[in-house]
Design a protein around this motif. Structure first.
Motif, PDB file in Angstrom:
ATOM      1  N   MET A 176       0.840  -1.212   0.000  1.00 43.03           N
ATOM      2  CA  MET A 176       0.000   0.000   0.000  1.00 43.03           C
ATOM      3  C   MET A 176       0.868   1.252   0.000  1.00 43.03           C
ATOM      4  O   MET A 176       0.560   2.224  -0.696  1.00 43.03           O
ATOM      5  N   ALA A 177       1.961   1.229   0.768  1.00 47.99           N
ATOM      6  CA  ALA A 177       2.856   2.393   0.811  1.00 47.99           C
ATOM      7  C   ALA A 177       3.448   2.637  -0.579  1.00 47.99           C
ATOM      8  O   ALA A 177       3.416   3.756  -1.098  1.00 47.99           O
ATOM      9  N   THR A 178       3.976   1.566  -1.195  1.00 46.76           N
ATOM     10  CA  THR A 178       4.622   1.718  -2.507  1.00 46.76           C
ATOM     11  C   THR A 178       3.608   2.154  -3.555  1.00 46.76           C
ATOM     12  O   THR A 178       3.888   3.027  -4.383  1.00 46.76           O
ATOM     13  N   SER A 179       2.406   1.562  -3.526  1.00 45.63           N
ATOM     14  CA  SER A 179       1.396   1.900  -4.542  1.00 45.63           C
ATOM     15  C   SER A 179       0.967   3.358  -4.434  1.00 45.63           C
ATOM     16  O   SER A 179       0.764   4.017  -5.448  1.00 45.63           O
ATOM     17  N   LEU A 180       0.801   3.854  -3.210  1.00 48.71           N
ATOM     18  CA  LEU A 180       0.205   5.189  -3.050  1.00 48.71           C
ATOM     19  C   LEU A 180       1.227   6.308  -2.913  1.00 48.71           C
ATOM     20  O   LEU A 180       0.964   7.442  -3.287  1.00 48.71           O
ATOM     21  N   LEU A 181       2.390   5.994  -2.341  1.00 48.90           N
ATOM     22  CA  LEU A 181       3.367   7.068  -2.088  1.00 48.90           C
ATOM     23  C   LEU A 181       4.672   6.872  -2.855  1.00 48.90           C
ATOM     24  O   LEU A 181       5.524   7.761  -2.861  1.00 48.90           O
ATOM     25  N   GLY A 182       4.853   5.713  -3.463  1.00 48.54           N
ATOM     26  CA  GLY A 182       6.110   5.424  -4.155  1.00 48.54           C
ATOM     27  C   GLY A 182       7.041   4.629  -3.256  1.00 48.54           C
ATOM     28  O   GLY A 182       6.722   4.353  -2.107  1.00 48.54           O
ATOM     29  N   PRO A 183       8.242   4.248  -3.791  1.00 52.30           N
ATOM     30  CA  PRO A 183       9.128   3.357  -3.038  1.00 52.30           C
ATOM     31  C   PRO A 183       9.898   4.046  -1.909  1.00 52.30           C
ATOM     32  O   PRO A 183      10.513   3.372  -1.088  1.00 52.30           O
ATOM     33  N   LYS A 184       9.877   5.397  -1.895  1.00 51.16           N
ATOM     34  CA  LYS A 184      10.656   6.111  -0.862  1.00 51.16           C
ATOM     35  C   LYS A 184       9.744   7.000  -0.034  1.00 51.16           C
ATOM     36  O   LYS A 184       9.075   7.875  -0.586  1.00 51.16           O
ATOM     37  N   LEU A 185       9.761   6.791   1.258  1.00 52.18           N
ATOM     38  CA  LEU A 185       8.910   7.584   2.149  1.00 52.18           C
ATOM     39  C   LEU A 185       9.771   8.513   3.000  1.00 52.18           C
ATOM     40  O   LEU A 185      10.920   8.209   3.301  1.00 52.18           O
ATOM     41  N   ASP A 186       9.169   9.620   3.406  1.00 52.03           N
ATOM     42  CA  ASP A 186       9.877  10.523   4.316  1.00 52.03           C
ATOM     43  C   ASP A 186       9.725  10.069   5.761  1.00 52.03           C
ATOM     44  O   ASP A 186      10.689  10.047   6.513  1.00 52.03           O
ATOM     45  N   ILE A 187       8.494   9.736   6.131  1.00 50.04           N
ATOM     46  CA  ILE A 187       8.242   9.338   7.530  1.00 50.04           C
ATOM     47  C   ILE A 187       7.320   8.128   7.548  1.00 50.04           C
ATOM     48  O   ILE A 187       6.364   8.040   6.770  1.00 50.04           O
ATOM     49  N   HIS A 188       7.625   7.217   8.451  1.00 42.92           N
ATOM     50  CA  HIS A 188       6.745   6.073   8.696  1.00 42.92           C
ATOM     51  C   HIS A 188       6.559   5.994  10.208  1.00 42.92           C
ATOM     52  O   HIS A 188       7.522   6.113  10.951  1.00 42.92           O
ATOM     53  N   CYS A 189       5.316   5.828  10.633  1.00 40.83           N
ATOM     54  CA  CYS A 189       5.026   5.823  12.081  1.00 40.83           C
ATOM     55  C   CYS A 189       4.291   4.567  12.517  1.00 40.83           C
ATOM     56  O   CYS A 189       3.683   3.866  11.718  1.00 40.83           O
ATOM     57  N   GLY A 190       4.271   4.401  13.807  1.00 38.39           N
ATOM     58  CA  GLY A 190       3.499   3.354  14.478  1.00 38.39           C
ATOM     59  C   GLY A 190       3.834   3.461  15.951  1.00 38.39           C
ATOM     60  O   GLY A 190       4.523   4.401  16.366  1.00 38.39           O
ATOM     61  N   ALA A 191       3.367   2.492  16.726  1.00 38.40           N
ATOM     62  CA  ALA A 191       3.774   2.465  18.136  1.00 38.40           C
ATOM     63  C   ALA A 191       5.002   1.561  18.254  1.00 38.40           C
ATOM     64  O   ALA A 191       5.333   0.829  17.312  1.00 38.40           O
ATOM     65  N   VAL A 192       5.659   1.601  19.413  1.00 42.75           N
ATOM     66  CA  VAL A 192       6.922   0.858  19.567  1.00 42.75           C
ATOM     67  C   VAL A 192       6.766  -0.643  19.327  1.00 42.75           C
ATOM     68  O   VAL A 192       7.718  -1.290  18.877  1.00 42.75           O
ATOM     69  N   ASP A 193       5.584  -1.188  19.576  1.00 40.21           N
ATOM     70  CA  ASP A 193       5.426  -2.636  19.352  1.00 40.21           C
ATOM     71  C   ASP A 193       5.459  -2.983  17.856  1.00 40.21           C
ATOM     72  O   ASP A 193       5.579  -4.152  17.501  1.00 40.21           O
ATOM     73  N   ASN A 194       5.355  -1.973  16.994  1.00 43.28           N
ATOM     74  CA  ASN A 194       5.443  -2.230  15.553  1.00 43.28           C
ATOM     75  C   ASN A 194       6.888  -2.344  15.058  1.00 43.28           C
ATOM     76  O   ASN A 194       7.122  -2.829  13.944  1.00 43.28           O
ATOM     77  N   ILE A 195       7.847  -1.910  15.868  1.00 42.98           N
ATOM     78  CA  ILE A 195       9.240  -1.882  15.384  1.00 42.98           C
ATOM     79  C   ILE A 195       9.666  -3.282  14.947  1.00 42.98           C
ATOM     80  O   ILE A 195      10.176  -3.480  13.854  1.00 42.98           O
ATOM     81  N   PHE A 196       9.448  -4.239  15.822  1.00 39.81           N
ATOM     82  CA  PHE A 196       9.725  -5.623  15.481  1.00 39.81           C
ATOM     83  C   PHE A 196       8.502  -6.484  15.732  1.00 39.81           C
ATOM     84  O   PHE A 196       7.908  -6.370  16.785  1.00 39.81           O
ATOM     85  N   PRO A 197       8.106  -7.345  14.824  1.00 42.40           N
ATOM     86  CA  PRO A 197       8.734  -7.569  13.521  1.00 42.40           C
ATOM     87  C   PRO A 197       8.174  -6.703  12.399  1.00 42.40           C
ATOM     88  O   PRO A 197       8.768  -6.643  11.326  1.00 42.40           O
TER      89      PRO A 197
END
Ligand code: AMP
Ligand code: ZN
Length: 469
Positions: free
Chosen positions: A221-242
């Protein structure tokens, strides 16, 4: 001139000056909810933080293009649909709808893209095929396709895991969407169909019937809508891994470029020292709190008022305190709107100082506490001037204009009063205050009677008299 923005980047573990790839555009991807349940206010802490980020970026002159996806296919939604004997769409639709209602209640702004994962299955299949073609993915004997972490030497960079730790687990595979660091292993890109587990929920693909793994959904979804390079990606700390580690591996291996410049992760909302989560059962949905008589703005204030990289301990007392703070702001806004201009005093200086303090605080990795402290100092200062009749027409306009600009960032002020109370009533109310200051009791009584003939009442409160319908 606004100060330069600095954000703490999880990838480098340092606070860095923010510089998007193609300013003023900012491509922002925020992992959205898994719609198998009503989101709880722990989830909403993360979305409120992302909303503050978006508003601050816009305030600082950037043009934000944001994706917040809806995860409507994963282990949990499929399980729910099978359990309830409905289609996946039937199962997820009410939770998706509720989510959109809830974010509105919380004053979270609309974002540019809200894709549902199930609308992007072809893009996911295409990415998986590329990964197979490049030899970084392989088919398992269970009909699933896995990503080989040994083929991606940078694996672990975001979560700062060591490569030698990784090698030990590299022969293992994990087919679940969620797992922890102890299970470091090749992860699933496409989960082969299993009639017993999946019922009738599957998609056709070149590698057989099945459905995407959770991680590839966000990459596609990120690649389709924003392209292969993003400036910022967010989530909560539990998203870091995996989850985010896997997003990096798939996206970079597939697209051949660096995926995300800046990773921002919010700390958890906790209850008695433990993460608020559905599995622990220690959660409140927004709806639970509305039923208890709180409103969306109060919950928003509470979630917003603690810096996003600090854990926020949720209590009902905390929510009461948020209510109290908002009441002070509401009283102030109501008062300045109704204020009858008198002598012009030196308001520009205070506005400038407050503006600088708030901008500097937010530019420093969204440091909200000093920003709110500066706002309340401002309220105190202006209240004092109003007490002394030291604000003129121009000063009042400047103050209101400043507050409106601030509210683009905070989304907290209540302006309805402006519409609810007709101007002549507001004017009479202010005239009555003046009459009382001058001890002109007859005039004050006359004005009170007229105000009440217009359907409004004057109530005496510790903060002074107030108008009520
Ligand atoms: P989920 O619906 O489980 O995919 O979670 C949606 C988002 O909420 C993810 O970014 C999670 O990391 C985040 N999240 C889950 N629990 C909490 C919590 N207690 N505090 C803050 N964020 C959370
Ligand atoms: Zn995601």
């Amino acid at each position: 001139m606004t100060p330069a923005l600095n954000f703490y980047n999880t990838l480098t573990r340092t606070k860095e000056p923010f510089s998007p790839l193609e300013p003023p555009k900012v491509r922002l991807y925020t992992c959205g909810p898994t719609v198998y349940h009503y989101a709880h206010i722990g989830n909403f802490r993360t979305y409120v933080f992302e909303d503050l980020l978006r508003r601050v970026l816009n305030y600082f002159g950037y043009e934000v293009e944001q994706v917040m996806n809806i995860t409507d296919v994963d282990d949990k939604t499929i399980k729910g649909a099978i359990r309830d004997g409905v289609t996946l769409d039937e199962f997820t639709a009410p939770f998706t709808k509720a989510f959109f209602e809830d974010i509105k209640t919380l004053g979270i702004e609309e974002v540019e893209f809200r894709p549902r994962a199930t609308d992007y299955i072809p893009a996911m299949i295409e990415m998986i095929q590329k990964l197979l073609d490049k030899g970084v993915a392989y088919k398992g004997n269970d009909g699933s396709v896995y990503f080989s972490i040994a083929k991606f030497p940078q694996y672990g960079a975001l979560s700062h895991l060591k490569l030698d730790e990784l090698k030990e687990g590299a022969s293992e595979r994990v087919a679940n969407d969620e797992y922890d660091k102890e299970k470091l292993a090749d992860f699933v890109l496409w989960k082969g169909y299993d009639k017993e587990r999946d019922g009738e929920i599957y998609w056709e693909s070149p590698f057989g019937k099945g459905r995407p793994g959770w991680h590839i959904e966000c990459s596609a979804m990120a690649t389709s809508l924003l392209g292969p390079k993003l400036d910022i990606h967010c989530g909560a700390v539990d998203n870091i891994f995996p989850h985010h580690e896997n997003e990096i591996a798939q996206s970079e291996a597939c697209n051949g470029c660096h995926f995300v410049k800046t990773w921002l992760h919010s700390e958890h909302l906790i209850v008695d020292g433990r993460k608020m989560s559905k599995s622990l059962g220690n959660f409140f949905t927004l709806r639970d709190l509305l039923k208890k008589g709180f409103d969306g703005r109060e919950v928003r204030y509470l979630l917003l008022s603690v810096h996003y990289r600090t854990q926020l301990n949720f209590t009902l007392e905390g929510l009461e305190a948020a209510r109290h703070s908002l009441r002070r702001l509401d009283d102030f806004i109501e008062r300045i709107q109704a204020y009858i201009p008198q002598e012009d005093g030196p308001v520009e200086g205070l506005i400038q100082v407050t503006k600088e303090k708030i901008e500097n605080a937010l530019a420093d990795d969204l440091n909200i506490s000093p920003a709110l402290a500066a706002l309340f100092d401002f309220v105190r200062g202006v209240n004092l001037w109003m007490d002394q009749g030291e604000i003129g027409e121009r000063g009042k306009d400047e103050i209101l204009d400043f507050l409106h600009r601030l509210d683009h960032i905070l989304g907290l002020f209540r302006w309805e009063k402006e519409l609810d109370i007709p101007a002549p009533v507001l004017e009479a109310f202010e005239k009555r205050l003046l009459a009382r200051q001058e001890k002109n009791w007859a005039e004050a009584d006359r004005l009170r009677a007229w105000i009440s003939s217009q359907g409004f009442q004057i109530e005496d409160t510790p903060q002074g008299p107030k108008l009520k319908k």
